[in-house]
Design a protein around this motif. Sequence first.
Motif, PDB file in Angstrom:
ATOM      1  N   GLU A 533      37.596  27.513 106.891  1.00 30.53           N
ATOM      2  CA  GLU A 533      38.344  26.370 106.538  1.00 30.53           C
ATOM      3  C   GLU A 533      37.673  25.829 105.373  1.00 30.53           C
ATOM      4  OE1 GLU A 533      39.022  24.589 111.055  1.00 30.53           O
ATOM      5  OE2 GLU A 533      36.962  24.721 110.417  1.00 30.53           O
ATOM      6  N   ARG A 534      36.333  26.125 104.946  1.00 32.65           N
ATOM      7  CA  ARG A 534      35.773  25.410 103.751  1.00 32.65           C
ATOM      8  C   ARG A 534      36.309  26.254 102.457  1.00 32.65           C
ATOM      9  NH1 ARG A 534      31.107  25.247 106.932  1.00 32.65           N
ATOM     10  NH2 ARG A 534      30.551  27.204 106.398  1.00 32.65           N
ATOM     11  N   LYS A 535      36.754  27.178 102.738  1.00 32.20           N
ATOM     12  CA  LYS A 535      37.202  28.128 101.628  1.00 32.20           C
ATOM     13  C   LYS A 535      38.677  27.825 101.357  1.00 32.20           C
ATOM     14  CE  LYS A 535      38.484  32.717 100.113  1.00 32.20           C
ATOM     15  NZ  LYS A 535      38.436  34.151 100.553  1.00 32.20           N
ATOM     16  N   GLN A 536      39.266  27.454 102.513  1.00 29.54           N
ATOM     17  CA  GLN A 536      40.678  26.933 102.303  1.00 29.54           C
ATOM     18  C   GLN A 536      40.843  25.550 101.526  1.00 29.54           C
ATOM     19  OE1 GLN A 536      43.432  28.777 102.996  1.00 29.54           O
ATOM     20  NE2 GLN A 536      44.658  26.920 101.954  1.00 29.54           N
ATOM     21  N   ALA A 537      39.797  24.634 101.792  1.00 31.37           N
ATOM     22  CA  ALA A 537      39.597  23.361 101.429  1.00 31.37           C
ATOM     23  C   ALA A 537      39.510  23.420  99.879  1.00 31.37           C
ATOM     24  CB  ALA A 537      38.561  22.427 102.204  1.00 31.37           C
ATOM     25  N   GLU A 538      38.426  24.375  99.620  1.00 35.04           N
ATOM     26  CA  GLU A 538      38.193  24.333  98.189  1.00 35.04           C
ATOM     27  C   GLU A 538      39.277  24.901  97.208  1.00 35.04           C
ATOM     28  OE1 GLU A 538      34.751  27.136  98.064  1.00 35.04           O
ATOM     29  OE2 GLU A 538      33.440  25.716  98.897  1.00 35.04           O
ATOM     30  N   GLU A 539      39.911  25.899  97.933  1.00 36.33           N
ATOM     31  CA  GLU A 539      41.184  26.396  97.078  1.00 36.33           C
ATOM     32  C   GLU A 539      42.174  25.231  96.903  1.00 36.33           C
ATOM     33  OE1 GLU A 539      42.406  29.954  99.389  1.00 36.33           O
ATOM     34  OE2 GLU A 539      40.733  31.234  98.265  1.00 36.33           O
ATOM     35  N   THR A 540      42.494  24.347  97.866  1.00 35.50           N
ATOM     36  CA  THR A 540      43.317  23.380  97.896  1.00 35.50           C
ATOM     37  C   THR A 540      43.100  22.299  96.938  1.00 35.50           C
ATOM     38  OG1 THR A 540      43.956  23.953 100.302  1.00 35.50           O
ATOM     39  CG2 THR A 540      44.572  21.864  99.353  1.00 35.50           C
ATOM     40  N   ALA A 541      41.857  22.126  96.848  1.00 36.70           N
ATOM     41  CA  ALA A 541      41.358  21.176  95.910  1.00 36.70           C
ATOM     42  C   ALA A 541      41.464  21.538  94.406  1.00 36.70           C
ATOM     43  CB  ALA A 541      39.816  20.692  96.318  1.00 36.70           C
ATOM     44  N   ASP A 542      40.983  22.821  94.181  1.00 36.86           N
ATOM     45  CA  ASP A 542      41.340  23.469  92.932  1.00 36.86           C
ATOM     46  C   ASP A 542      42.693  23.417  92.458  1.00 36.86           C
ATOM     47  OD1 ASP A 542      38.656  23.670  92.924  1.00 36.86           O
ATOM     48  OD2 ASP A 542      38.507  26.085  93.280  1.00 36.86           O
ATOM     49  N   ALA A 543      43.717  23.720  93.370  1.00 35.44           N
ATOM     50  CA  ALA A 543      45.105  23.657  93.076  1.00 35.44           C
ATOM     51  C   ALA A 543      45.567  22.497  93.025  1.00 35.44           C
ATOM     52  CB  ALA A 543      45.745  24.733  94.064  1.00 35.44           C
ATOM     53  N   ASN A 544      45.047  21.270  93.353  1.00 37.52           N
ATOM     54  CA  ASN A 544      45.627  20.013  93.467  1.00 37.52           C
ATOM     55  C   ASN A 544      44.628  19.098  92.643  1.00 37.52           C
ATOM     56  OD1 ASN A 544      48.260  19.897  95.346  1.00 37.52           O
ATOM     57  ND2 ASN A 544      46.669  21.039  96.174  1.00 37.52           N
ATOM     58  N   LYS A 545      43.742  19.453  91.475  1.00 35.03           N
ATOM     59  CA  LYS A 545      42.831  18.853  90.957  1.00 35.03           C
ATOM     60  C   LYS A 545      43.358  17.579  90.376  1.00 35.03           C
ATOM     61  CE  LYS A 545      39.049  19.053  87.649  1.00 35.03           C
ATOM     62  NZ  LYS A 545      39.511  17.951  87.005  1.00 35.03           N
ATOM     63  N   ALA A 546      44.762  18.140  89.536  1.00 31.47           N
ATOM     64  CA  ALA A 546      45.216  16.706  88.934  1.00 31.47           C
ATOM     65  C   ALA A 546      45.726  15.637  89.818  1.00 31.47           C
ATOM     66  CB  ALA A 546      46.624  17.238  88.251  1.00 31.47           C
ATOM     67  N   LEU A 547      46.250  15.969  90.988  1.00 32.40           N
ATOM     68  CA  LEU A 547      46.473  14.931  92.187  1.00 32.40           C
ATOM     69  C   LEU A 547      45.260  14.174  92.502  1.00 32.40           C
ATOM     70  CD1 LEU A 547      48.077  13.693  94.416  1.00 32.40           C
ATOM     71  CD2 LEU A 547      47.817  15.597  95.767  1.00 32.40           C
ATOM     72  N   LEU A 548      44.213  14.759  92.832  1.00 37.56           N
ATOM     73  CA  LEU A 548      42.789  14.340  93.065  1.00 37.56           C
ATOM     74  C   LEU A 548      42.432  13.131  91.952  1.00 37.56           C
ATOM     75  CD1 LEU A 548      41.051  16.862  94.919  1.00 37.56           C
ATOM     76  CD2 LEU A 548      42.598  15.622  96.076  1.00 37.56           C
ATOM     77  N   ASP A 549      42.334  13.690  90.887  1.00 38.35           N
ATOM     78  CA  ASP A 549      41.746  13.031  89.989  1.00 38.35           C
ATOM     79  C   ASP A 549      42.906  11.693  89.440  1.00 38.35           C
ATOM     80  OD1 ASP A 549      40.112  14.803  89.341  1.00 38.35           O
ATOM     81  OD2 ASP A 549      41.047  15.724  87.623  1.00 38.35           O
ATOM     82  N   ALA A 550      44.134  11.862  89.792  1.00 38.98           N
ATOM     83  CA  ALA A 550      45.282  10.678  89.680  1.00 38.98           C
ATOM     84  C   ALA A 550      44.824   9.665  90.516  1.00 38.98           C
ATOM     85  CB  ALA A 550      46.496  11.017  89.776  1.00 38.98           C
ATOM     86  N   MET A 551      44.729  10.075  91.877  1.00 36.27           N
ATOM     87  CA  MET A 551      44.269   9.162  93.023  1.00 36.27           C
ATOM     88  C   MET A 551      42.993   8.327  92.741  1.00 36.27           C
ATOM     89  SD  MET A 551      45.591  11.415  96.192  1.00 36.27           S
ATOM     90  CE  MET A 551      45.150   9.765  97.351  1.00 36.27           C
ATOM     91  N   LYS A 552      41.900   9.207  92.240  1.00 36.41           N
ATOM     92  CA  LYS A 552      40.741   8.471  91.729  1.00 36.41           C
ATOM     93  C   LYS A 552      40.915   7.384  90.850  1.00 36.41           C
ATOM     94  CE  LYS A 552      36.287   7.845  91.179  1.00 36.41           C
ATOM     95  NZ  LYS A 552      36.379   6.583  90.633  1.00 36.41           N
ATOM     96  N   ALA A 553      41.785   7.664  89.673  1.00 38.66           N
ATOM     97  CA  ALA A 553      41.955   6.738  88.731  1.00 38.66           C
ATOM     98  C   ALA A 553      42.757   5.720  89.470  1.00 38.66           C
ATOM     99  CB  ALA A 553      42.842   7.382  87.572  1.00 38.66           C
ATOM    100  N   ALA A 554      43.516   5.777  90.396  1.00 38.10           N
ATOM    101  CA  ALA A 554      44.538   4.861  90.775  1.00 38.10           C
ATOM    102  C   ALA A 554      43.697   3.904  91.844  1.00 38.10           C
ATOM    103  CB  ALA A 554      45.430   5.173  91.725  1.00 38.10           C
ATOM    104  N   LEU A 555      42.416   4.409  92.348  1.00 36.66           N
ATOM    105  CA  LEU A 555      41.551   3.629  93.258  1.00 36.66           C
ATOM    106  C   LEU A 555      40.574   2.948  92.611  1.00 36.66           C
ATOM    107  CD1 LEU A 555      41.822   5.664  96.455  1.00 36.66           C
ATOM    108  CD2 LEU A 555      42.765   3.932  96.000  1.00 36.66           C
ATOM    109  N   GLY A 556      40.072   3.710  91.442  1.00 39.49           N
ATOM    110  CA  GLY A 556      39.022   3.031  90.505  1.00 39.49           C
ATOM    111  C   GLY A 556      37.764   2.835  91.123  1.00 39.49           C
ATOM    112  N   ASP A 557      36.909   1.861  90.967  1.00 47.53           N
ATOM    113  CA  ASP A 557      35.647   1.972  91.799  1.00 47.53           C
ATOM    114  C   ASP A 557      35.493   1.786  93.289  1.00 47.53           C
ATOM    115  OD1 ASP A 557      34.695   2.231  89.282  1.00 47.53           O
ATOM    116  OD2 ASP A 557      34.438  -0.087  88.882  1.00 47.53           O
ATOM    117  N   GLU A 558      36.672   1.857  93.662  1.00 47.35           N
ATOM    118  CA  GLU A 558      36.784   1.576  95.310  1.00 47.35           C
ATOM    119  C   GLU A 558      36.375   2.783  96.106  1.00 47.35           C
ATOM    120  OE1 GLU A 558      37.909  -1.184  97.115  1.00 47.35           O
ATOM    121  OE2 GLU A 558      37.514  -1.936  95.164  1.00 47.35           O
TER     122      GLU A 558
END
Length: 663
Positions: A533-558
């Motif tokens: 499960e950890r390996k799968q989560a890491e691979e998903t995060a790497d594949a969707n790095k642009a999505l995660l970065d975009a969401m972090k930018a949208a939420l800002g300091d929250e």
Amino acid sequence: MRTFKTESKKLLDLMINSIYTNREIFLRELISNASDAVDKLHFKDLADPSVDLGSTDLEIRVAYDKDARTITVSDTGIGMSADELDKNLGTIAHSGSQEFKAALVGDGEGTEGAKSTAEIIGQFGVGFYSAFMVAKKVRVVSRAFGSDEANVWESDGMAGYTVSPCDAGSLLYDRSWGTDVVLTLRDNAGEEDYDEYLSEWKLRELITKYSNYVRYPIQMEVTHSREKPAPDPKPDDYKPEWEEYTELETINSMTPIWRRKKADVSDEEYADFYEQTFHDYSGPARTFTLHAEGTLEYDALLFIPSEAPFDLYSRDYEKGLELYSSNVLIQEKCADLLPDYYNFVRGVVDSADISLNISRETLQQTRQLKAMAKRIEKKIHSELEDMRDNAREDYEKFFDHFGRGLKYGIYASYGMKKDELADLLLFWSAKEGKWETLAEYAAAMPEGQKEIYYAAGDDRDRLEKMPVVKSVLEHGYDVLLMTQDVDEFCLMSMQNYTWTPAKEEGAEEEPEPRTIDFKNVASGDLDLASDEERKQAEETADANKALLDAMKAALGDEVSKVAVSPLATEAPAVISAEGPVSLEMERVLSEGPEGTPQVGAQRVLELNATHPVFDKLKAAQEAGDTDRLELMSSLLLDQALLMAGLPVKDPVAFAQNVCKLMA
């Protein structure tokens, strides 16, 4: 006129105006002196077969005269000669009682039985002079036992005193020996009201408060009302008439209940004493006694209440046990005898061995006091353990009322008291649906579990519904649900829990203690996922790095970051925290007084990559629909906060975002 010996005026002024802080104790001191005088005669009667007391009772009387503005304390004690009046009352800080006790210690002529009966109270020889706090003149009439002469000592508490002979029958009521101390009260001045002591109810209150357990009867003329006998025959228009009458009544109880053998006292008697003394009509949950012998002798009668007083957790609450010295009340609440985490305990401690200050109003800080407090603490702890193990339902009720104080004891001591208090704590088991101790939780842990899991919040039902709690339970691990504001701070101070497994049948050696850490299930490093499960989560995060970065930018300091959770839950996203401050700590600290520095948790929004919402997020990001991605990111964060029991930053914006999504 004879002058006081020593630097009398300065010393007397010091005693009247500085040594004593509570003027109402004058009656306690005079009654204690009277008790000492009676004790000396009682000892003489036991030690000398030739002494004949006849029909005279060993007693103390208190009387008042409103018109003459006098209060009189009389006794049938050993009395004083003219020389003794001069020596005992004319020399400030000379204690005849102290000399008497010293003589008992040095007497080796086989009067041990008599010695044990002579519980002399006086130590410093200054208690008599407390009378001048309320009196402008003191007159002492005394006739020594076996003497045909009586003498009177008089003083206004200023420069000197007089000692002169008087008629042998000058004592106030029919007796052949003893002492009368007559106080002429000061005149009222401003807020100083001395008239309050010229009443039956006030004198009765002071006697029962301070001298209730003096071993000799303290008597007063008490006024009662009764209906006059009706004429015979009664006329048709007869109306009852009432009259007042007085009778001599014993005011004090004399025999303290804590001095009696426990086998000779019923539960009802203990309950009555508790209710009357501490004004708690719900009765005690537990009653226990303590008797210590040796270099320090004392008796204690202690109670664990069944209900918490309304002000227990307020700043105004005062802890402490009633402290007696030779049956005389010294302090109503001696705080030094109880630690703060046992502040709910009520009771009395009585010892003739404690060191008091000169006014007998406070204790000296001595090893004796610390030894007593340590022994009392151990006794309370053992009683709580016994209740926990053998009366679990009663203990759970007790813990509901007083458990917060035990947790705070660990927190306030920075974990120093965890070894003493940890096994007294109870927490709600999400798996078992009941209260458990930490030892019970540890004993039920499945093979491979390394930590004690808990969830902290303000509502048990909400905690049980948290997705992460459900996920931990599905993995076969229990979660302790903690709903008091002090809970997580208590665990933070403990850092870990040391548990010793039960010895297995047939094993030769005792099992080794095991140290177990605590883990908040809302923390960002909850290690329950499998390697896959950890390996799968890491691979998903790497594949969707642009999505995660975009969401972090949208939420800002929250949030500090947006991540993919390796632990699958039923929710599309959960909020967790990194670092030492948890989400619950942030909530509790935010409710502090105005001006308190705000401490925030490092929030992490963890996405469930197996949830259909994750695909919607990917689609919006891949389509370049920035507005929709920001809308969904904000809604997911607010939803995760609400599930964690935390407030959303902007409720109006949250409602508007829901409407936008629906439209």
